[in-house]
Each structure stands twice: as structure tokens, then as C-alpha cells.
Design a protein around this motif. Structure first.
Motif, PDB file in Angstrom:
ATOM      1  N   MET A   1      44.442 -23.505 -24.095  1.00 43.50           N
ATOM      2  CA  MET A   1      44.622 -22.301 -24.882  1.00 43.50           C
ATOM      3  C   MET A   1      44.160 -21.098 -24.060  1.00 43.50           C
ATOM      4  N   HIS A   3      43.352 -16.932 -23.992  1.00 43.69           N
ATOM      5  CA  HIS A   3      42.940 -15.820 -24.836  1.00 43.69           C
ATOM      6  C   HIS A   3      43.346 -14.547 -24.103  1.00 43.69           C
ATOM      7  N   ALA A  71      49.250 -16.709 -31.309  1.00 44.91           N
ATOM      8  CA  ALA A  71      48.677 -16.735 -32.649  1.00 44.91           C
ATOM      9  C   ALA A  71      47.907 -15.456 -32.934  1.00 44.91           C
ATOM     10  N   GLY A  76      40.818 -12.663 -34.820  1.00 44.06           N
ATOM     11  CA  GLY A  76      40.944 -13.673 -33.772  1.00 44.06           C
ATOM     12  C   GLY A  76      40.235 -14.982 -34.038  1.00 44.06           C
ATOM     13  N   SER A  79      43.022 -17.501 -35.872  1.00 42.39           N
ATOM     14  CA  SER A  79      44.062 -17.853 -34.904  1.00 42.39           C
ATOM     15  C   SER A  79      43.554 -18.911 -33.918  1.00 42.39           C
ATOM     16  N   VAL A  80      42.285 -18.863 -33.545  1.00 48.26           N
ATOM     17  CA  VAL A  80      41.716 -19.909 -32.679  1.00 48.26           C
ATOM     18  C   VAL A  80      41.735 -21.246 -33.412  1.00 48.26           C
ATOM     19  N   LEU A  83      45.251 -22.580 -33.408  1.00 51.73           N
ATOM     20  CA  LEU A  83      45.672 -23.096 -32.110  1.00 51.73           C
ATOM     21  C   LEU A  83      44.979 -24.416 -31.773  1.00 51.73           C
ATOM     22  N   ASN A  96      46.003 -17.202 -27.807  1.00 57.21           N
ATOM     23  CA  ASN A  96      45.327 -16.482 -28.878  1.00 57.21           C
ATOM     24  C   ASN A  96      45.324 -14.989 -28.553  1.00 57.21           C
TER      25      ASN A  96
END
Length: 115
Positions: A1, A3, A71, A76, A79-80, A83, A96
């Protein structure tokens, strides 16, 4: 993932298009319907899909695991979580939007209402 800050999304999308012209990124908004009605984000070249976080376990079938997913939530955090769930389901191209729509409004587009 990954960021990425809101201001880094456009360059990231440009690089994606050059690297993978067939990629069709999805902007996954995991906020509640009232939040989407209050402040909406559209990113050129990304299809908006709204699935509130609590509905994601049943609604993630609408997403293609082979396509990049960006996402978004308010700040935030949700969205994490979304994901992480998608990663457990076999999705691997996950981004993210750090700071969520609040950071987007603050740093990229002040016309988007803050709440």
C-alpha cells in the motif's frame, strides 16, 4: 500500500498512464453517503466508486483486483482500513490518499467544502 498526499496524485496518475496505458484506476470513496453529499471529489481518469467502509466486505466485488485503487475518506484513517481489507482479498495496487478529502480541500482544491 502506498500513501500519497493529494498533491502527488496527478503526477502518480500521469506516471501510471505512461507505464500502464490499459490501467483504469478507481477512486474508492469509503465515506458515508452524507459525507459524499457534503463534499465530492472527482479525479480525472479515475472512476468514482462509493462503498462506505462498513459495506466493503459485501461490496468489494464491484472492484477489479487487477486495477489500481485510490482510497479516500475524510482524514485518511478509514481509507487505510479499507485498503488493508482489500489487500487481504488479493488486491495489490493500492494507494491511500493521505489526509483524505480534508487535505485535498486544504492543499489542492479549496472549492471542495471542508466539514
Amino acid at each position: 500500500m502506498q500513501h500519497l498526499r493529494p498533491e502527488d496524485i496527478a503526477p502518480w496518475l500521469d506516471a501510471l498512464r505512461q507505464r500502464e496505458p490499459q490501467a483504469r484506476p478507481v477512486l474508492l470513496d469509503v465515506r458515508e453517503p452524507w459525507e459524499l453529499a457534503t463534499a465530492r471529489l472527482e479525479i480525472d481518469g479515475a472512476a468514482l466508486v462509493h462503498i462506505p467502509l462498513q459495506s466493503l466486505p459485501h461490496g468489494h466485488d464491484a472492484l477489479d483486483p487487477g486495477q489500481p485503487v485510490l482510497a479516500l475518506c475524510h482524514h485518511g484513517v478509514r481509507s487505510v482500513a479499507a485498503l488493508r481489507f482489500l489487500a487481504d482479498q488479493g488486491f495489490d495496487h493500492l494507494v491511500n490518499i493521505a489526509g483524505g478529502i480534508d487535505a485535498w480541500s486544504r492543499d489542492v482544491d479549496p472549492s471542495i467544502p471542508r466539514y
